[in-house]
Motif scaffolding. Structure first.
Motif, short mmCIF file in Angstrom:
data_model
loop_
_atom_site.label_atom_id
_atom_site.label_comp_id
_atom_site.label_asym_id
_atom_site.label_seq_id
_atom_site.Cartn_x
_atom_site.Cartn_y
_atom_site.Cartn_z
N GLN A 173 0.81 -1.21 0.00
CA GLN A 173 0.00 0.00 0.00
C GLN A 173 0.85 1.27 0.00
N GLN A 174 2.11 1.13 0.36
CA GLN A 174 3.01 2.28 0.37
C GLN A 174 3.48 2.67 -1.04
N GLY A 175 3.19 1.81 -2.02
CA GLY A 175 3.53 2.13 -3.40
C GLY A 175 4.20 0.98 -4.11
N ALA A 176 3.42 0.07 -4.69
CA ALA A 176 3.98 -1.06 -5.44
C ALA A 176 2.90 -1.67 -6.30
N ASP A 177 3.23 -1.93 -7.56
CA ASP A 177 2.28 -2.62 -8.43
C ASP A 177 2.58 -4.12 -8.41
N TYR A 178 1.77 -4.88 -9.14
CA TYR A 178 1.94 -6.33 -9.13
C TYR A 178 3.30 -6.75 -9.66
N ASP A 179 3.79 -6.11 -10.72
CA ASP A 179 5.07 -6.50 -11.29
C ASP A 179 6.21 -6.32 -10.29
N THR A 180 6.14 -5.26 -9.49
CA THR A 180 7.15 -5.06 -8.45
C THR A 180 7.08 -6.18 -7.42
N LEU A 181 5.88 -6.53 -7.00
CA LEU A 181 5.72 -7.60 -6.02
C LEU A 181 6.18 -8.94 -6.58
N LEU A 182 5.91 -9.17 -7.85
CA LEU A 182 6.37 -10.41 -8.48
C LEU A 182 7.90 -10.47 -8.49
N THR A 183 8.54 -9.36 -8.81
CA THR A 183 10.01 -9.33 -8.81
C THR A 183 10.56 -9.65 -7.43
N VAL A 184 9.96 -9.06 -6.40
CA VAL A 184 10.43 -9.32 -5.04
C VAL A 184 10.15 -10.77 -4.63
N ALA A 185 8.99 -11.29 -5.01
CA ALA A 185 8.66 -12.68 -4.67
C ALA A 185 9.62 -13.65 -5.34
N LYS A 186 9.97 -13.40 -6.59
CA LYS A 186 10.91 -14.29 -7.28
C LYS A 186 12.30 -14.20 -6.66
N ALA A 187 12.70 -12.99 -6.23
CA ALA A 187 13.98 -12.86 -5.53
C ALA A 187 13.93 -13.59 -4.20
N THR A 188 12.79 -13.50 -3.51
CA THR A 188 12.60 -14.22 -2.26
C THR A 188 12.82 -15.72 -2.46
N GLU A 189 12.26 -16.24 -3.53
CA GLU A 189 12.40 -17.66 -3.83
C GLU A 189 13.83 -18.01 -4.23
N LEU A 205 10.77 -2.36 3.26
CA LEU A 205 10.00 -1.18 2.87
C LEU A 205 10.47 -0.57 1.55
N ASP A 206 11.69 -0.83 1.14
CA ASP A 206 12.18 -0.36 -0.16
C ASP A 206 12.21 -1.57 -1.09
N LEU A 207 11.16 -1.72 -1.88
CA LEU A 207 11.02 -2.93 -2.70
C LEU A 207 11.87 -2.89 -3.97
N LYS A 208 12.51 -1.79 -4.22
CA LYS A 208 13.39 -1.70 -5.39
C LYS A 208 14.82 -2.12 -5.07
N ASP A 209 15.14 -2.24 -3.79
CA ASP A 209 16.50 -2.53 -3.36
C ASP A 209 16.68 -4.04 -3.18
#
Length: 307
Positions: free
Chosen positions: A10-26, A287-291
């Motif tokens: 909710q602080q500012g992220a679209d689905y593609d950003t979340l997908l990128t973070v989720a794939k990095a998580t995996e 909190l910084d999903l681009k990093d």
């Protein structure tokens, strides 16, 4: 100690950003990707491009990841009727091959309800108790049998209680800092209790209350997983820690007091203190999903030392 990634879209992220973070998580070996369930930003941010729905997000990630667990901290009980929520979560669990966990809370952020026309009832904890009874009751009902429930807030009559999750027991998470009702609900319904943004000392107190509540409910205290959610701000040196703190609008010393901040060695040491208090799982609030380098550092220099 399990390390899980916890995001606040909710602080500012679209689905593609979340997908990128989720794939990095995996890819980096973390145990799970979790997200909040909010429709309005908080603090001094614009929240652009706007909110994403928690369970729509997790449905997409269920099909685009293979190993990590997926879930919410916490799904707001005010957002969805319990029967509908049971269907949604069971379906996403099927879509993931049995990797979903449901964190369920009462809902608390009144402004987002006002902004999006969502009712904000006064009896939120009483409603949450009925929601927990309904969701778990529907999933436990054998196929071919019917589920009914007559509560003060929700009534279900002859529900087929379908679909079922892929997991025979889909984990339920309950969290919070309450000293009486929250431990009782966790002791009765939860597979995991989460102490959000709590100190080591407060976590130990909360865990003890939940253990006692579980025993009073006829369970063993060890039937539950005990976890924490803490903001993460890790750097290979002081300058990198300061840069990451500034990027999320926080002060280094405050983060070291209230979160997991500093060098990898400092963070490993503090995680060890939480482990001594009874925690076996940490949700790292990122909190910084681009990093993505931040995740890489945590995986390679923190996670690798925890075993």
């Amino acid at each position: 100690m399990d390390l899980r990634i916890f995001t606040e879209p909710q602080q500012g992220a679209d689905y593609d950003t979340l997908l990128t973070v989720a794939k990095a998580t995996e890819d980096l070996g973390f145990d799970a990707f979790f997200r909040s369930d909010h429709y309005l930003h908080m603090g001094d941010v614009d929240g652009l491009p706007g909110p994403t729905d928690a369970w729509i997000t997790l449905a997409g990630l269920a099909r685009e990841t293979r190993r990590i667990r997926l879930g919410t901290l916490m799904t707001a009980g005010t957002f969805r009727l319990p029967g509908v929520l049971a269907i949604q979560v069971a379906q996403v669990d099927q879509m993931s091959g049995g990797r979903v966990e449901l964190g369920l809370g009462a809902g608390w952020y009144e402004e987002e309800h006002t902004a999006y026309g969502i009712p904000f009832p006064k009896e939120k904890l009483a409603r949450l108790e009925e929601q927990l009874a309904i969701v778990t009751g529907m999933w436990r009902t054998p196929v071919g049998e019917r589920f009914s429930y007559a509560g003060d807030f929700y009534q279900l009559t002859d529900s087929p209680a379908l679909p079922k999750p892929a997991q025979s027991r889909l984990p339920i998470l309950i969290g919070g800092l309450g000293l009486s009702r929250t431990p009782r609900l966790a002791g009765t319904y939860a597979d995991e209790f989460n102490a959000p943004f709590a100190s080591v000392e407060d976590s130990q107190t909360l865990f003890a209350r939940v253990r006692k509540a579980a025993e009073e409910a006829g369970r063993k205290g060890d039937d539950l997983v005990y976890s924490n959610a803490l903001v993460a701000c890790v750097g290979k040196d002081d300058a990198e820690v300061a840069r990451r703190a500034a990027a999320i609008g926080r002060e280094v010393e405050e983060l070291k007091t209230n979160g997991l901040a500093g060098s990898p060695a400092e963070v490993v040491d503090k995680i060890g203190r939480y482990a001594e208090a009874g925690s076996s799982r940490i949700y790292l609030q990122i909190l910084d999903l681009k990093d993505l380098d931040h995740l890489d550092l945590i995986a390679s220099q923190v996670g690798s030392q925890l075993g």
